[in-house]
Structures are given as C-alpha cells and as structure tokens.
Design a protein around this motif. Structure first.
Motif, PDB file in Angstrom:
ATOM      1  N   ASN A 197      -7.712 -13.011   6.467  1.00 45.52           N
ATOM      2  CA  ASN A 197      -7.400 -11.881   5.587  1.00 45.52           C
ATOM      3  C   ASN A 197      -8.175 -11.914   4.270  1.00 45.52           C
ATOM      4  O   ASN A 197      -7.877 -11.129   3.363  1.00 45.52           O
ATOM      5  CB  ASN A 197      -5.890 -11.815   5.300  1.00 45.52           C
ATOM      6  N   HIS A 203     -10.357  -6.011   8.137  1.00 45.59           N
ATOM      7  CA  HIS A 203      -9.907  -4.667   7.794  1.00 45.59           C
ATOM      8  C   HIS A 203     -10.858  -3.590   8.315  1.00 45.59           C
ATOM      9  O   HIS A 203     -10.788  -2.433   7.893  1.00 45.59           O
ATOM     10  CB  HIS A 203      -9.763  -4.552   6.268  1.00 45.59           C
ATOM     11  N   GLY A 262      -8.056  -4.145  -3.695  1.00 44.50           N
ATOM     12  CA  GLY A 262      -6.717  -4.368  -3.175  1.00 44.50           C
ATOM     13  C   GLY A 262      -6.633  -4.591  -1.692  1.00 44.50           C
ATOM     14  O   GLY A 262      -5.539  -4.571  -1.130  1.00 44.50           O
ATOM     15  N   ASN A 266      -4.581  -8.932   1.954  1.00 43.60           N
ATOM     16  CA  ASN A 266      -3.506  -8.143   2.535  1.00 43.60           C
ATOM     17  C   ASN A 266      -3.345  -8.545   3.998  1.00 43.60           C
ATOM     18  O   ASN A 266      -4.289  -8.502   4.779  1.00 43.60           O
ATOM     19  CB  ASN A 266      -3.847  -6.652   2.429  1.00 43.60           C
ATOM     20  N   THR A 267      -2.139  -8.931   4.373  1.00 38.51           N
ATOM     21  CA  THR A 267      -1.921  -9.423   5.738  1.00 38.51           C
ATOM     22  C   THR A 267      -1.886  -8.307   6.763  1.00 38.51           C
ATOM     23  O   THR A 267      -1.967  -8.553   7.956  1.00 38.51           O
ATOM     24  CB  THR A 267      -0.602 -10.206   5.822  1.00 38.51           C
ATOM     25  N   HIS A 270      -6.411  -2.843   7.576  1.00 39.74           N
ATOM     26  CA  HIS A 270      -6.612  -1.396   7.412  1.00 39.74           C
ATOM     27  C   HIS A 270      -6.558  -0.685   8.758  1.00 39.74           C
ATOM     28  O   HIS A 270      -6.011   0.384   8.886  1.00 39.74           O
ATOM     29  CB  HIS A 270      -7.953  -1.147   6.726  1.00 39.74           C
TER      30      HIS A 270
END
Length: 274
Positions: A197, A203, A262, A266-267, A270
C-alpha cells in the motif's frame, strides 16, 4: 504601453530615463563620450527642472483624474482580459516542444484510446526479462485494473512513441496486489523499497513498461537503443503529467505513475473502491 503612459504623465520620470539612457550611451561608446557630454549636461539640467516641476505634475494628475484613470485602465485591461478568457489550465505541459504539446492536448481531450492486444505469455519469460523484472511471468498486465485517467495518459505515451519514434511499447506490470508488493520487497532493496500500500501500483496508478523489438521484450537499459527509448518515453510521460522513475535516485526507467495526494498508505485500493 505602461512605459509610454509613465513618460507622458510624469515628466520627472521621463527626464530620469533620458539621463540614464545618456549615461548608458556614454559608457558604451567610450570614444564618443566627449561629444555626448554636452547632451548629458543638458539632460541633467532638464532633470533638475523636471524635479522642480514634479509638484506641478501631481497637481495635473489631480486635475485630470478621469484621464489618468483611463490611462491606468488601458494598461491593465489587456492582461486581465487574457487571464479571464484563458481560464484554468487542465495540464501543466512542458513548453520546449510546442508541436508535441499541442498534439498531446488534443489527444487528452479527444477520443478514448484502447489498450493494445496482449502478447503471448512466453514473450515475458525470457532470461533478459526475468533478470531485470523478477517474477515477471506472474505480474498483472490487465489494463482494466488500472485507473481510467492514468490508462489514457499512458496510452497516449504508447501512441506517440510509436508514431514519432517508431518504438512499440509493452505493459510489463500494472496493478500489483499488496501481497505481491510484500513479496518483491522481501527480495531486497534492489527490487523495490516500497511496502504494501506504499506503491501506486496498488491503486492502479502506476505501470512498468518496456519495448517490443525484433520479436522480443527489450527491457535492459544496458542496450543503448533501449536506453534511448527509455529517455524518450520519460520525456513524453512527463509531458502528459506522469512521474517517470528514471529521474529517481533509485532509477526505474520503465516505471511511470500518476500521483494523487492521500492515496499512499490507504489500505483500500483505488480500483477496489470503484
């Protein structure tokens, strides 16, 4: 226009400008300075007179406020009109290749490009490919797992590399799961320094690419022809707003990514978030 208004409205400024211009000529021409001495003295006298009359110039401005305001508007209106009409820029494109920039802008606003047809799996299992990209055979090359905006920018790079430079590009790896990222990290810092991540691959915002030359994947930068292709690839990628790994301290010539604040750490990816 601003300079002309100042010269007309403020006599003292005009006199100072003439004095400065005369002094510049005197220094520049050297041997002719004597012949200019009389002119400089005359300008100096004009300057002294202008300074004495500066108070009168201010009184003129007060008496002719409408004219002074009209002159100010004449100076400010053109640049303000340009700013209003132009509007905000969608992309910050480099301006040292104007023709290419215009073509990229049209492509970004035009039709949606389609990913190329996949190559046979055995193309990616050569010794050269495995040495440069460990576990390349199990890497994901599914374009549908990539972010749509990132996909279009990368496809523009593919298109321009083919049309302008004659290089056919290949997607080596796109989306990468957190588990695969950890596996690559465990192989050592020469492979990657990013954990799960902490890479844009998780993502759908990054891709590793190479070139298809002479029926094989050309991926090693030790080949001068491949290295030249990487440099062109990096230039085009940056022009469409992507970050090229070739400019990093740990150079990764085939890597490009579309950075978004941001996202890293983030786990929830996207792609999986829809």
């Amino acid at each position: 226009m601003a300079f002309a208004v100042v010269m007309v409205v403020f006599p003292d400024r005009r006199a100072r400008a003439l004095v400065a211009f005369g002094q510049f000529l005197a220094l520049l021409l050297g041997p002719l300075s004597r012949s200019l001495q009389g002119t400089v003295e005359w300008l100096s006298e004009t300057r002294r007179r202008a300074l004495r009359g500066s108070a009168g110039g201010l009184r003129w401005v007060r008496r002719h406020r409408v004219l002074a305001l009209a002159a100010l508007l004449a100076v400010l209106t053109p640049p303000l009109a340009v700013l209003v009409i132009r509007g905000p820029a969608l992309f910050d494109l480099v301006d040292h290749r104007g023709a290419t920039d215009r073509q990229i802008a049209r492509l970004l606003e035009g039709e949606q490009l389609m990913p190329p047809l996949p190559l046979p799996p055995e193309v990616f299992t050569t010794r050269e490919a495995e040495q440069v990209r460990p576990d390349i055979a199990t890497a994901s090359r599914d374009w549908s797992l990539l972010d749509p905006l990132f996909t279009q920018r990368l496809l523009i790079v593919f298109k321009l590399m083919k049309e302008q430079h004659g290089y056919e590009m290949v997607l080596i790896e796109g989306y990468r799961s957190p588990q695969r990222q950890e596996q690559l990290l465990a192989q050592g810092s020469h492979v990657t320094r990013a954990g799960a991540n902490m890479s844009y691959h998780q993502h759908g915002l990054a891709a590793d690419c190479a070139f298809f030359m002479d029926g094989r994947i050309a991926i090693s930068e030790r080949d001068p022809r491949v290295m030249r292709a990487y440099q062109l690839y990096g230039e085009l990628a940056e022009q469409v707003g992507l970050t090229w790994g070739g400019n990093w301290r740990m150079q990764d010539y085939g890597h490009v990514e579309l950075r978004r604040p941001g996202v890293l750490g983030n786990t929830v990816s996207h792609v999986n978030a829809g």
